[in-house]
Design a protein around this motif. Structure first.
Motif, PDB file in Angstrom:
ATOM      1  N   ALA A 192       0.960  -1.191   0.027  1.00 37.32           N
ATOM      2  CA  ALA A 192      -0.172   0.099  -0.012  1.00 37.32           C
ATOM      3  C   ALA A 192       0.781   1.294  -0.147  1.00 37.32           C
ATOM      4  O   ALA A 192       2.017   1.226   0.679  1.00 37.32           O
ATOM      5  N   VAL A 193       0.513   2.141  -0.617  1.00 38.78           N
ATOM      6  CA  VAL A 193       1.060   3.552  -0.652  1.00 38.78           C
ATOM      7  C   VAL A 193       0.029   4.682  -0.476  1.00 38.78           C
ATOM      8  O   VAL A 193      -1.103   4.470  -0.603  1.00 38.78           O
ATOM      9  N   GLU A 194       0.538   5.879   0.316  1.00 36.71           N
ATOM     10  CA  GLU A 194      -0.459   6.884   0.534  1.00 36.71           C
ATOM     11  C   GLU A 194      -0.947   7.657  -0.803  1.00 36.71           C
ATOM     12  O   GLU A 194      -0.205   7.713  -1.627  1.00 36.71           O
ATOM     13  N   CYS A 195      -2.320   7.733  -0.741  1.00 34.35           N
ATOM     14  CA  CYS A 195      -2.808   8.687  -1.797  1.00 34.35           C
ATOM     15  C   CYS A 195      -2.684  10.195  -1.269  1.00 34.35           C
ATOM     16  O   CYS A 195      -2.788  10.303  -0.131  1.00 34.35           O
ATOM     17  N   GLY A 196      -2.983  11.020  -2.205  1.00 36.43           N
ATOM     18  CA  GLY A 196      -3.037  12.443  -2.001  1.00 36.43           C
ATOM     19  C   GLY A 196      -4.344  12.944  -1.208  1.00 36.43           C
ATOM     20  O   GLY A 196      -4.137  13.873  -0.484  1.00 36.43           O
ATOM     21  N   CYS A 197      -5.208  12.263  -1.264  1.00 35.91           N
ATOM     22  CA  CYS A 197      -6.594  12.403  -0.535  1.00 35.91           C
ATOM     23  C   CYS A 197      -6.481  11.896   0.976  1.00 35.91           C
ATOM     24  O   CYS A 197      -7.421  12.316   1.525  1.00 35.91           O
ATOM     25  N   GLY A 198      -5.228  11.230   1.185  1.00 29.73           N
ATOM     26  CA  GLY A 198      -5.317  11.107   2.659  1.00 29.73           C
ATOM     27  C   GLY A 198      -5.470   9.365   2.844  1.00 29.73           C
ATOM     28  O   GLY A 198      -5.144   8.712   3.891  1.00 29.73           O
ATOM     29  N   GLN A 199      -6.178   8.751   1.718  1.00 28.52           N
ATOM     30  CA  GLN A 199      -6.556   7.136   1.973  1.00 28.52           C
ATOM     31  C   GLN A 199      -5.404   6.496   1.438  1.00 28.52           C
ATOM     32  O   GLN A 199      -4.192   6.933   1.163  1.00 28.52           O
ATOM     33  N   VAL A 200      -5.724   5.129   1.243  1.00 28.40           N
ATOM     34  CA  VAL A 200      -4.495   4.256   0.910  1.00 28.40           C
ATOM     35  C   VAL A 200      -4.823   3.627  -0.704  1.00 28.40           C
ATOM     36  O   VAL A 200      -5.982   3.234  -1.030  1.00 28.40           O
ATOM     37  N   GLY A 206      -1.163  -4.306 -10.156  1.00 24.22           N
ATOM     38  CA  GLY A 206      -0.215  -4.843 -11.074  1.00 24.22           C
ATOM     39  C   GLY A 206       0.622  -3.947 -11.789  1.00 24.22           C
ATOM     40  O   GLY A 206       0.675  -2.921 -11.336  1.00 24.22           O
ATOM     41  N   LYS A 207       1.079  -4.409 -12.656  1.00 28.59           N
ATOM     42  CA  LYS A 207       2.150  -3.586 -13.352  1.00 28.59           C
ATOM     43  C   LYS A 207       1.490  -2.985 -14.557  1.00 28.59           C
ATOM     44  O   LYS A 207       0.564  -3.633 -15.448  1.00 28.59           O
ATOM     45  N   ARG A 208       1.809  -1.869 -15.081  1.00 27.62           N
ATOM     46  CA  ARG A 208       1.285  -0.980 -16.165  1.00 27.62           C
ATOM     47  C   ARG A 208       2.565  -0.523 -17.110  1.00 27.62           C
ATOM     48  O   ARG A 208       3.440  -0.221 -16.467  1.00 27.62           O
ATOM     49  N   SER A 209       2.290  -0.305 -18.232  1.00 34.19           N
ATOM     50  CA  SER A 209       3.387   0.174 -19.249  1.00 34.19           C
ATOM     51  C   SER A 209       3.240   1.749 -19.331  1.00 34.19           C
ATOM     52  O   SER A 209       2.023   2.216 -19.085  1.00 34.19           O
ATOM     53  N   ALA A 210       4.517   2.391 -19.437  1.00 32.87           N
ATOM     54  CA  ALA A 210       4.224   3.904 -19.373  1.00 32.87           C
ATOM     55  C   ALA A 210       5.146   4.347 -20.877  1.00 32.87           C
ATOM     56  O   ALA A 210       6.272   3.574 -20.864  1.00 32.87           O
ATOM     57  N   VAL A 211       5.024   5.320 -21.114  1.00 30.32           N
ATOM     58  CA  VAL A 211       5.965   5.941 -22.120  1.00 30.32           C
ATOM     59  C   VAL A 211       6.578   7.172 -21.982  1.00 30.32           C
ATOM     60  O   VAL A 211       5.803   8.105 -21.182  1.00 30.32           O
ATOM     61  N   TYR A 218      -0.523   1.889  -8.598  1.00 29.71           N
ATOM     62  CA  TYR A 218      -1.398   1.670  -7.394  1.00 29.71           C
ATOM     63  C   TYR A 218      -2.694   2.569  -7.493  1.00 29.71           C
ATOM     64  O   TYR A 218      -2.574   3.638  -8.277  1.00 29.71           O
ATOM     65  N   VAL A 219      -3.773   2.023  -7.003  1.00 27.42           N
ATOM     66  CA  VAL A 219      -5.048   2.776  -7.416  1.00 27.42           C
ATOM     67  C   VAL A 219      -5.722   3.216  -5.940  1.00 27.42           C
ATOM     68  O   VAL A 219      -5.902   2.020  -5.119  1.00 27.42           O
ATOM     69  N   CYS A 220      -5.889   4.260  -5.548  1.00 27.20           N
ATOM     70  CA  CYS A 220      -6.594   4.482  -4.265  1.00 27.20           C
ATOM     71  C   CYS A 220      -7.930   4.028  -4.111  1.00 27.20           C
ATOM     72  O   CYS A 220      -8.945   4.124  -5.190  1.00 27.20           O
ATOM     73  N   SER A 221      -8.343   3.368  -2.996  1.00 22.36           N
ATOM     74  CA  SER A 221      -9.658   2.497  -2.699  1.00 22.36           C
ATOM     75  C   SER A 221     -10.610   3.782  -2.539  1.00 22.36           C
ATOM     76  O   SER A 221     -11.760   3.498  -2.803  1.00 22.36           O
ATOM     77  N   HIS A 257     -10.028   6.350  -6.190  1.00 17.46           N
ATOM     78  CA  HIS A 257      -9.694   5.989  -7.483  1.00 17.46           C
ATOM     79  C   HIS A 257      -8.671   6.535  -8.385  1.00 17.46           C
ATOM     80  O   HIS A 257      -8.575   6.249  -9.341  1.00 17.46           O
ATOM     81  N   VAL A 258      -7.924   7.559  -7.883  1.00 17.28           N
ATOM     82  CA  VAL A 258      -6.711   7.977  -8.560  1.00 17.28           C
ATOM     83  C   VAL A 258      -5.848   6.912  -8.643  1.00 17.28           C
ATOM     84  O   VAL A 258      -5.566   6.366  -7.419  1.00 17.28           O
ATOM     85  N   GLY A 259      -4.840   6.875  -9.477  1.00 13.18           N
ATOM     86  CA  GLY A 259      -3.911   6.120  -9.841  1.00 13.18           C
ATOM     87  C   GLY A 259      -2.554   6.651  -9.581  1.00 13.18           C
ATOM     88  O   GLY A 259      -2.537   7.885  -9.890  1.00 13.18           O
ATOM     89  N   GLN A 260      -1.254   5.848  -9.045  1.00 13.51           N
ATOM     90  CA  GLN A 260      -0.032   6.554  -9.211  1.00 13.51           C
ATOM     91  C   GLN A 260       0.739   5.594  -9.276  1.00 13.51           C
ATOM     92  O   GLN A 260       0.655   4.338  -9.102  1.00 13.51           O
ATOM     93  N   SER A 261       2.118   5.917  -9.668  1.00 19.06           N
ATOM     94  CA  SER A 261       3.274   5.046  -9.709  1.00 19.06           C
ATOM     95  C   SER A 261       4.358   5.538  -8.640  1.00 19.06           C
ATOM     96  O   SER A 261       4.964   6.644  -9.157  1.00 19.06           O
ATOM     97  N   PRO A 262       4.794   4.881  -7.668  1.00 18.22           N
ATOM     98  CA  PRO A 262       5.877   5.332  -6.824  1.00 18.22           C
ATOM     99  C   PRO A 262       7.081   5.451  -7.969  1.00 18.22           C
ATOM    100  O   PRO A 262       7.969   6.499  -7.594  1.00 18.22           O
ATOM    101  N   LEU A 263       7.379   4.668  -8.808  1.00 15.67           N
ATOM    102  CA  LEU A 263       8.572   4.632  -9.765  1.00 15.67           C
ATOM    103  C   LEU A 263       8.427   5.957 -10.385  1.00 15.67           C
ATOM    104  O   LEU A 263       9.531   6.669 -10.565  1.00 15.67           O
TER     105      LEU A 263
END
Ligand SMILES: [Zn+2]
Length: 159
Positions: free
Chosen positions: A62-70, A75-80, A95-98, A101-107
């Motif tokens: 789990a990672v923290e979301c900007g909204c304060g939730q988790v 899974g893995k996603r491709s990016a360009v 990662y997607v916030c429960s 529903h905003v997604g993020q990638s720590p990488l």
């Protein structure tokens, strides 16, 4: 930046071997130079992909979301990423916030990458060309000097 002389020699030998195999022994200097530029561009793009992917931190459930939730991994996603070596694709955990529903990638965050956009180096090159010439001319210059086309159709981001 100083590179390992030994490693540099190995890479140069591999490049020379590839060019000799592709062009044969009768190739002119312009052909050899062009082939080396092309392969250096491709290999560098691949190298960039590997460096990015291999710098991904260990799995986090789990990672923290900007909204304060988790946010949880989905899974893995491709990016360009558009770079001075052309289009570089890489895969990373997403990662997607429960809650929101905003997604993020720590990488992506770690490297300051905005997927689908240009790196700072490419943006600054295109910006310099863009100031001097029209976008169309900048695109032609990019094709000539960087060996790939920068256009709206290809998805590269004009400045
Ligand atoms: Zn959220």
């Amino acid at each position: 930046m100083k590179f390992s002389i030994e490693r540099k020699d190995k890479i140069a030998e591999l490049l020379a071997e590839e060019v000799r195999e592709q062009l044969g022994s009768e190739a002119g200097i312009d052909q050899i130079e062009g082939a080396l530029r092309e392969i250096a561009k491709e290999v560098s793009g691949l190298g960039l992909q590997k460096v990015i992917e291999e710098s991904e931190e260990r799995y986090r459930c789990a990672v923290e979301c900007g909204c304060g939730q988790v946010a949880h991994p989905i899974g893995k996603r491709s990016a360009v990423l558009w770079t001075v070596f052309g289009k570089v694709e890489y895969r990373r955990r997403y990662y997607v916030c429960s809650g929101c529903h905003v997604g993020q990638s720590p990488l992506d965050a770690k490297h300051g990458i905005k997927p689908g956009q240009t790196t700072g180096a490419l943006a600054s090159l295109l910006g310099i060309w863009g100031v001097e010439v029209s976008f169309e001319e900048a695109s032609q210059l990019a094709e000539r000097f960087l060996l790939f086309r920068v256009s709206d159709d290809e998805g590269a981001v004009p400045l």
